[in-house]
Design an enzyme around this catalytic site. Structure first.
Site, PDB file in Angstrom:
ATOM      1  N   GLU A  52      15.952  41.391  56.621  1.00  0.00           N
ATOM      2  CA  GLU A  52      14.717  40.630  56.500  1.00  0.00           C
ATOM      3  C   GLU A  52      14.674  39.858  55.189  1.00  0.00           C
ATOM      4  O   GLU A  52      15.270  40.260  54.192  1.00  0.00           O
ATOM      5  CB  GLU A  52      13.510  41.565  56.608  1.00  0.00           C
ATOM      6  CG  GLU A  52      13.415  42.181  57.998  1.00  0.00           C
ATOM      7  CD  GLU A  52      12.111  42.915  58.257  1.00  0.00           C
ATOM      8  OE1 GLU A  52      11.494  42.648  59.287  1.00  0.00           O
ATOM      9  OE2 GLU A  52      11.709  43.758  57.440  1.00  0.00           O
ATOM     10  N   GLY A  96      17.736  46.941  50.331  1.00  0.00           N
ATOM     11  CA  GLY A  96      18.975  47.312  49.666  1.00  0.00           C
ATOM     12  C   GLY A  96      18.876  47.425  48.161  1.00  0.00           C
ATOM     13  O   GLY A  96      17.925  46.961  47.540  1.00  0.00           O
ATOM     14  N   GLU A  97      19.878  48.084  47.593  1.00  0.00           N
ATOM     15  CA  GLU A  97      19.973  48.252  46.143  1.00  0.00           C
ATOM     16  C   GLU A  97      21.044  47.283  45.642  1.00  0.00           C
ATOM     17  O   GLU A  97      22.242  47.517  45.837  1.00  0.00           O
ATOM     18  CB  GLU A  97      20.333  49.718  45.830  1.00  0.00           C
ATOM     19  CG  GLU A  97      20.725  49.995  44.412  1.00  0.00           C
ATOM     20  CD  GLU A  97      19.785  49.404  43.357  1.00  0.00           C
ATOM     21  OE1 GLU A  97      18.600  49.736  43.354  1.00  0.00           O
ATOM     22  OE2 GLU A  97      20.254  48.575  42.533  1.00  0.00           O
ATOM     23  N   SER A 114      12.601  49.722  38.913  1.00  0.00           N
ATOM     24  CA  SER A 114      11.643  50.479  39.725  1.00  0.00           C
ATOM     25  C   SER A 114      11.429  51.828  39.060  1.00  0.00           C
ATOM     26  O   SER A 114      12.173  52.768  39.312  1.00  0.00           O
ATOM     27  CB  SER A 114      12.190  50.663  41.139  1.00  0.00           C
ATOM     28  OG  SER A 114      12.325  49.423  41.760  1.00  0.00           O
ATOM     29  N   LEU A 115      10.435  51.901  38.213  1.00  0.00           N
ATOM     30  CA  LEU A 115      10.239  53.104  37.402  1.00  0.00           C
ATOM     31  C   LEU A 115       9.442  54.168  38.176  1.00  0.00           C
ATOM     32  O   LEU A 115       9.927  55.243  38.457  1.00  0.00           O
ATOM     33  CB  LEU A 115       9.533  52.736  36.095  1.00  0.00           C
ATOM     34  CG  LEU A 115       9.543  53.806  35.035  1.00  0.00           C
ATOM     35  CD1 LEU A 115      10.943  54.048  34.510  1.00  0.00           C
ATOM     36  CD2 LEU A 115       8.614  53.457  33.887  1.00  0.00           C
ATOM     37  N   HIS A 116       8.204  53.847  38.477  1.00  0.00           N
ATOM     38  CA  HIS A 116       7.359  54.631  39.387  1.00  0.00           C
ATOM     39  C   HIS A 116       6.974  56.038  38.945  1.00  0.00           C
ATOM     40  O   HIS A 116       6.151  56.686  39.583  1.00  0.00           O
ATOM     41  CB  HIS A 116       7.963  54.708  40.794  1.00  0.00           C
ATOM     42  CG  HIS A 116       8.325  53.382  41.380  1.00  0.00           C
ATOM     43  ND1 HIS A 116       7.576  52.248  41.194  1.00  0.00           N
ATOM     44  CD2 HIS A 116       9.363  52.991  42.161  1.00  0.00           C
ATOM     45  CE1 HIS A 116       8.134  51.236  41.825  1.00  0.00           C
ATOM     46  NE2 HIS A 116       9.216  51.653  42.413  1.00  0.00           N
ATOM     47  N   CYS A 169       6.071  44.540  49.674  1.00  0.00           N
ATOM     48  CA  CYS A 169       7.091  45.377  49.027  1.00  0.00           C
ATOM     49  C   CYS A 169       7.259  46.698  49.755  1.00  0.00           C
ATOM     50  O   CYS A 169       6.283  47.386  50.029  1.00  0.00           O
ATOM     51  CB  CYS A 169       6.676  45.745  47.608  1.00  0.00           C
ATOM     52  SG  CYS A 169       6.393  44.357  46.578  1.00  0.00           S
ATOM     53  N   ASN A 178       2.231  50.036  49.590  1.00  0.00           N
ATOM     54  CA  ASN A 178       2.081  49.434  50.913  1.00  0.00           C
ATOM     55  C   ASN A 178       2.488  50.447  51.967  1.00  0.00           C
ATOM     56  O   ASN A 178       3.611  50.950  51.943  1.00  0.00           O
ATOM     57  CB  ASN A 178       2.962  48.181  51.028  1.00  0.00           C
ATOM     58  CG  ASN A 178       2.457  47.077  50.113  1.00  0.00           C
ATOM     59  OD1 ASN A 178       1.293  46.688  50.170  1.00  0.00           O
ATOM     60  ND2 ASN A 178       3.319  46.579  49.233  1.00  0.00           N
ATOM     61  N   CYS A 217      14.440  56.405  48.545  1.00  0.00           N
ATOM     62  CA  CYS A 217      13.198  56.559  47.800  1.00  0.00           C
ATOM     63  C   CYS A 217      12.101  56.912  48.803  1.00  0.00           C
ATOM     64  O   CYS A 217      12.015  56.314  49.873  1.00  0.00           O
ATOM     65  CB  CYS A 217      12.870  55.282  47.044  1.00  0.00           C
ATOM     66  SG  CYS A 217      14.189  54.821  45.927  1.00  0.00           S
ATOM     67  N   CYS A 277       9.592  54.259  50.374  1.00  0.00           N
ATOM     68  CA  CYS A 277      10.122  52.961  50.806  1.00  0.00           C
ATOM     69  C   CYS A 277      10.584  52.994  52.255  1.00  0.00           C
ATOM     70  O   CYS A 277      11.362  53.863  52.653  1.00  0.00           O
ATOM     71  CB  CYS A 277      11.279  52.566  49.891  1.00  0.00           C
ATOM     72  SG  CYS A 277      12.096  51.053  50.412  1.00  0.00           S
TER      73      CYS A 277
END
Ligand code: SAH
Ligand code: SF4
Length: 374
Positions: free
Chosen positions: A93, A168-169, A222-224, A342, A299, A117, A120
């Protein structure tokens, strides 16, 4: 007859090598490169400064194929999402988020993601492979086709910025991502500057310095979470590369200044990472780093084991971070109605086999279990 070869994704040197096999001189590669990446040609017949016999040789042996569009959706807010079908049938996508006088294209770097994660959607997708450089650059070219923004010299574009924040990473597919980004940044080609490109990583520490030195693009992390226990629970990669190592790699990322900061993404998960103490811990963690914070309201996606923090909570959290001197805008969710925001991307139309379904359900159950522990 042999299958035509796709020239998309090749550098000028590689194009010259291909042309040499037909006895064509290197300067033709320069012309071809410009037609492909500056003018967005989809057909060799457009290349009017190439002699007809040259165009015929090219058409006989090569194509300029973009990924196919399997589905296109437009959100009420103008965000567009494309489901793209790759040559082997895999689906990815891509999202375009328009603003008043500019716009950001969010591209994918892998089919699915090897990482899992917990918040996600992409992480629940089992099928994974790296995208080729052609498939990465092909997304940008396809978007430019769709927006009618060729040639690359055109001003005032709605595709002005690129973020590697799709599926993807990117740092687990570094070579192909780097090759694609070099083509995207080439001033004689697609010509989008490194200042307008942001690569987001969940924290593949050993690749961060290389990314900065070789590509010089903006970095988003991407800390989070602000402690290893929580971060490892929601981002399993943290067990391999813990916070201390990640932040050290950020401190030494090349080219940082007050004007050029690392973006720390922080997804707001209700009751998980959104307290005042978390905000203060975040500020402490970032001290000494040229940083800005991007708060992302969580989200939701079908079966997601988290909820989004309330607006008031996000506001209070943002205030604490702001007062400490870090810009901390809240990312407005865009395209939620078409699952384009996201973390919502997943090539859902790929119908899983019974075994894959069982595996997806297992992953979701595991995530629910994690959520209950948290
Ligand atoms: N793999 C890379 C880039 C893709 S994700 C990375 O993880 O950084 C882009 C951003 O969206 C990341 O910060 C990711 O953590 C965040 N994200 C993932 N799922 C989300 C969700 N459900 N809601 C909000 N943000 C999410
Ligand atoms: Fe992969 Fe990024 Fe999603 Fe984590 S947040 S599963 S790294 S795409």
């Amino acid at each position: 007859m042999t299958q035509p070869i796709n020239l998309l994704g090749l550098t000028q040197t590689q194009l010259a090598e291909a042309l040499a096999t037909h006895g064509l001189p290197a300067f033709r590669a320069k012309q071809l490169f410009s037609w492909m990446y500056c003018h967005g040609a989809r057909d060799f017949e457009q290349m009017t400064n190439l002699a007809k016999p040259v165009r015929q040789i090219l058409a006989q042996h090569y194509t300029l194929a973009r990924p196919d569009i399997a589905q296109h959706q437009q959100s009420v807010d103008g965000t567009q999402k494309w489901l793209l079908k790759l040559a082997d049938g895999n689906l990815i996508e891509m999202v375009h988020i328009p603003e008043e006088d500019r716009g950001t294209l969010c591209i994918s770097s892998q089919v699915g993601c090897t990482l899992t994660c917990r918040f996600c959607h992409t992480g629940t997708q089992k099928l994974v492979r790296n995208l080729t450089a052609a498939e990465i650059v092909g997304q940008v070219m396809l978007a430019r086709d769709a927006l009618g923004e060729w040639p690359s010299t055109k001003d005032e574009r709605m595709l002005s910025n690129i973020v590697l924040m799709g599926m993807g990473e990117p740092l687990y597919n570094y070579e192909n991502v780097a090759e694609a980004l070099r083509l995207i940044m080439d001033g004689h080609g697609i010509a989008i500057s490194k200042r307008k490109i942001t690569l987001s990583t969940s924290g593949v520490v050993p690749m961060i310095a290389r990314c900065g030195a070789e590509l010089g693009v903006n970095l988003a992390i991407s800390l989070h979470a602000t402690n290893n226990e929580l971060r490892s629970a929601i981002i399993p990669l943290n067990k391999k590369y813990p916070l201390e190592e990640l932040l050290q790699a950020c401190r030494t990322y090349p080219g940082l200044s007050n004007a050029r900061r690392i973006t720390f993404e922080y997804v707001m998960l209700k009751g998980v990472n959104d307290s005042d103490a978390d905000a203060r811990a975040l500020v402490k963690l970032l001290s000494g780093i040229h940083a800005k914070v991007n708060l992302i309201p969580f989200n939701a996606w079908p079966g997601a084991p988290f909820e989004c923090s309330t607006d008031e909570r996000i506001e209070t959290f943002s205030d604490i971070v702001n007062r400490a001197g870090y810009a901390s805008p809240v990312r407005t969710p865009r395209g939620r109605d078409i699952l384009a925001a996201c973390g919502q991307l997943k090539s859902a139309s790929l119908r899983p086999t019974a075994a894959q379904r069982a595996e997806i359900e297992r992953v979701l159950r595991e995530k629910e279990a994690v959520a209950q522990v948290l």
